[in-house]
Write a protein that holds these residues in place. Structure first.
Motif, PDB file in Angstrom:
ATOM      1  N   UNK A 199       3.871  11.397 -13.839  1.00 59.63           N
ATOM      2  CA  UNK A 199       3.685  12.837 -14.062  1.00 59.63           C
ATOM      3  C   UNK A 199       4.288  13.608 -12.888  1.00 59.63           C
ATOM      4  N   UNK A 200       5.289  14.431 -13.223  1.00 59.07           N
ATOM      5  CA  UNK A 200       6.124  15.123 -12.222  1.00 59.07           C
ATOM      6  C   UNK A 200       6.300  16.554 -12.713  1.00 59.07           C
ATOM      7  N   UNK A 201       6.001  17.540 -11.880  1.00 53.18           N
ATOM      8  CA  UNK A 201       6.097  18.919 -12.361  1.00 53.18           C
ATOM      9  C   UNK A 201       7.552  19.285 -12.657  1.00 53.18           C
ATOM     10  N   UNK A 202       7.759  19.975 -13.777  1.00 56.78           N
ATOM     11  CA  UNK A 202       9.117  20.324 -14.213  1.00 56.78           C
ATOM     12  C   UNK A 202       9.847  21.178 -13.190  1.00 56.78           C
ATOM     13  N   UNK A 203       9.132  21.955 -12.383  1.00 54.08           N
ATOM     14  CA  UNK A 203       9.791  22.786 -11.371  1.00 54.08           C
ATOM     15  C   UNK A 203      10.470  21.956 -10.295  1.00 54.08           C
ATOM     16  N   UNK A 204      10.114  20.674 -10.195  1.00 55.92           N
ATOM     17  CA  UNK A 204      10.743  19.775  -9.221  1.00 55.92           C
ATOM     18  C   UNK A 204      11.696  18.780  -9.881  1.00 55.92           C
ATOM     19  N   UNK A 205      12.059  19.056 -11.126  1.00 56.70           N
ATOM     20  CA  UNK A 205      12.899  18.120 -11.884  1.00 56.70           C
ATOM     21  C   UNK A 205      14.192  17.767 -11.149  1.00 56.70           C
ATOM     22  N   UNK A 206      14.820  18.724 -10.481  1.00 55.23           N
ATOM     23  CA  UNK A 206      16.112  18.484  -9.825  1.00 55.23           C
ATOM     24  C   UNK A 206      16.012  17.521  -8.650  1.00 55.23           C
ATOM     25  N   UNK A 207      14.787  17.200  -8.221  1.00 60.18           N
ATOM     26  CA  UNK A 207      14.606  16.317  -7.067  1.00 60.18           C
ATOM     27  C   UNK A 207      14.288  14.879  -7.478  1.00 60.18           C
ATOM     28  N   UNK A 208      14.483  14.546  -8.736  1.00 60.38           N
ATOM     29  CA  UNK A 208      14.332  13.157  -9.175  1.00 60.38           C
ATOM     30  C   UNK A 208      15.605  12.406  -8.794  1.00 60.38           C
ATOM     31  N   UNK A 209      15.482  11.424  -7.930  1.00 59.55           N
ATOM     32  CA  UNK A 209      16.652  10.694  -7.436  1.00 59.55           C
ATOM     33  C   UNK A 209      16.914   9.397  -8.204  1.00 59.55           C
ATOM     34  N   UNK A 210      15.935   8.928  -8.953  1.00 63.21           N
ATOM     35  CA  UNK A 210      16.149   7.759  -9.823  1.00 63.21           C
ATOM     36  C   UNK A 210      15.582   8.093 -11.199  1.00 63.21           C
ATOM     37  N   UNK A 211      16.392   8.644 -12.086  1.00 62.11           N
ATOM     38  CA  UNK A 211      15.899   9.002 -13.421  1.00 62.11           C
ATOM     39  C   UNK A 211      15.394   7.777 -14.179  1.00 62.11           C
ATOM     40  N   UNK A 212      14.391   8.005 -15.052  1.00 66.87           N
ATOM     41  CA  UNK A 212      13.829   6.905 -15.819  1.00 66.87           C
ATOM     42  C   UNK A 212      13.031   7.482 -16.987  1.00 66.87           C
ATOM     43  N   UNK A 213      12.968   6.782 -18.112  1.00 61.35           N
ATOM     44  CA  UNK A 213      12.177   7.282 -19.254  1.00 61.35           C
ATOM     45  C   UNK A 213      10.692   7.428 -18.968  1.00 61.35           C
ATOM     46  N   UNK A 214      10.194   6.828 -17.895  1.00 67.26           N
ATOM     47  CA  UNK A 214       8.760   6.911 -17.590  1.00 67.26           C
ATOM     48  C   UNK A 214       8.325   8.308 -17.159  1.00 67.26           C
ATOM     49  N   UNK A 215       9.277   9.156 -16.747  1.00 71.95           N
ATOM     50  CA  UNK A 215       8.894  10.490 -16.263  1.00 71.95           C
ATOM     51  C   UNK A 215       8.325  11.342 -17.388  1.00 71.95           C
ATOM     52  N   UNK A 216       7.225  12.010 -17.078  1.00 69.85           N
ATOM     53  CA  UNK A 216       6.634  13.028 -17.942  1.00 69.85           C
ATOM     54  C   UNK A 216       6.673  14.331 -17.167  1.00 69.85           C
ATOM     55  N   UNK A 217       7.542  15.245 -17.584  1.00 68.11           N
ATOM     56  CA  UNK A 217       7.698  16.511 -16.872  1.00 68.11           C
ATOM     57  C   UNK A 217       6.728  17.535 -17.462  1.00 68.11           C
ATOM     58  N   UNK A 218       5.691  17.832 -16.686  1.00 68.08           N
ATOM     59  CA  UNK A 218       4.698  18.772 -17.185  1.00 68.08           C
ATOM     60  C   UNK A 218       4.994  20.176 -16.655  1.00 68.08           C
ATOM     61  N   UNK A 219       4.511  21.168 -17.367  1.00 68.69           N
ATOM     62  CA  UNK A 219       4.775  22.563 -17.020  1.00 68.69           C
ATOM     63  C   UNK A 219       3.469  23.334 -16.900  1.00 68.69           C
TER      64      UNK A 219
END
Length: 269
Positions: free
Chosen positions: A135-155
């Motif tokens: 669980x990673x806030x969508x406002x910080x989406x640009x700071x994901x350095x290793x993308x993966x399907x496990x991310x859930x971007x919440x708002x």
């Protein structure tokens, strides 16, 4: 191909054939390039020199940190609940001994992070525990350095996890910086897990708030007041900071209020 890890911030990157030229996290003004320049390592290299310390902090909450200290030295927190365990923040090193120890504690059902500086090798951790959602806030989406399907971007401002655990977006350090409220923490009085969205001070009687801790860039009064306002609706008596021993043991809600008042007074003088 390797997933290289920055030795200054501890963040693991996506697979590349050679170390990246830049660490985008460290080149941002909130972080820094190490005095020896940009250096990289890998999990296989780390396993030769490091191990993890796993230690119960309070009932149903366990700290996981790396020894000797690595990168910025944070430790993760594993909250155990009857409906599953949540890993709060993360570290770079994961090895077989750590996976076995965490499985004995009930494994990991979900991972949540306070901000992009304390995520380590969180995708590796997710994969080790059945692709636990991150669980990673969508406002910080640009700071994901290793993308993966496990991310859930919440708002938005809050997001429930499981069994009395709620993510609360506070902003400040990063636009999507958040804290984790644990309703059953501190023997039912409530607790906050804050990373350094609120940094527990060394005297443990106050917390502080910064845009950049290593580069000593403060936040303005409006941002600090917003952080306080966002946690005001929640009951909490204890704060677990992002590093070993940085815990406000009791009266934490009053601690946050008087800390904000002291900080705003200091920057307004």
């Amino acid at each position: 191909m390797e997933n290289f890890i920055c030795m200054t911030c501890g963040i693991q990157y996506g697979e590349t054939g050679a170390p990246p030229e830049h660490c985008l996290i460290c080149e941002d003004e909130r972080q820094y390039i190490g005095i020896k320049g940009q250096r990289w390592t890998t999990l296989s290299e780390m396993k030769k020199s490091y191990k993890n310390r796993i230690e119960e902090i309070d009932a149903n909450i366990t700290g996981i940190g790396t020894t000797p200290g690595f990168a910025i030295g944070q430790r993760a927190l594993l909250i155990q609940t009857p409906k599953g365990n949540v890993l709060w923040d993360c570290i770079s090193l994961i090895d077989d001994a750590t996976v076995e120890a965490v499985r004995l504690l009930g494994g990991i059902s979900a991972i949540a992070v306070s901000h992009p500086h304390t995520v380590g090798s969180l995708v590796e951790w997710s994969h080790a525990f059945d692709n636990a959602p991150i669980y990673w806030h969508a406002d910080n989406r640009d700071w994901v350095m290793r993308p993966d399907p496990a991310y859930v971007f919440w708002e938005g401002d809050t997001h429930p996890l499981l069994d009395g655990l709620t993510l609360v977006r506070c902003g400040g350090h990063f636009p999507g910086s958040d804290v984790l409220h644990w309703a059953q923490g501190a023997d039912g009085r409530g607790a906050l897990l804050t990373g350094d969205t609120m940094q527990v001070a060394q005297d443990r009687r106050y917390v502080s708030f910064m845009y950049s801790y290593p580069n000593m860039i403060p936040l303005n009064a409006r941002a600090i007041q917003h952080i306080v306002d966002m946690v005001e609706p929640f009951a909490y008596d204890r704060i677990y900071g992002g590093w070993w021993d940085l815990i406000v043991q009791n009266d934490a809600k009053s601690t946050v209020k008087r800390s904000a008042e002291r900080y705003i007074k200091a920057i307004s003088a």
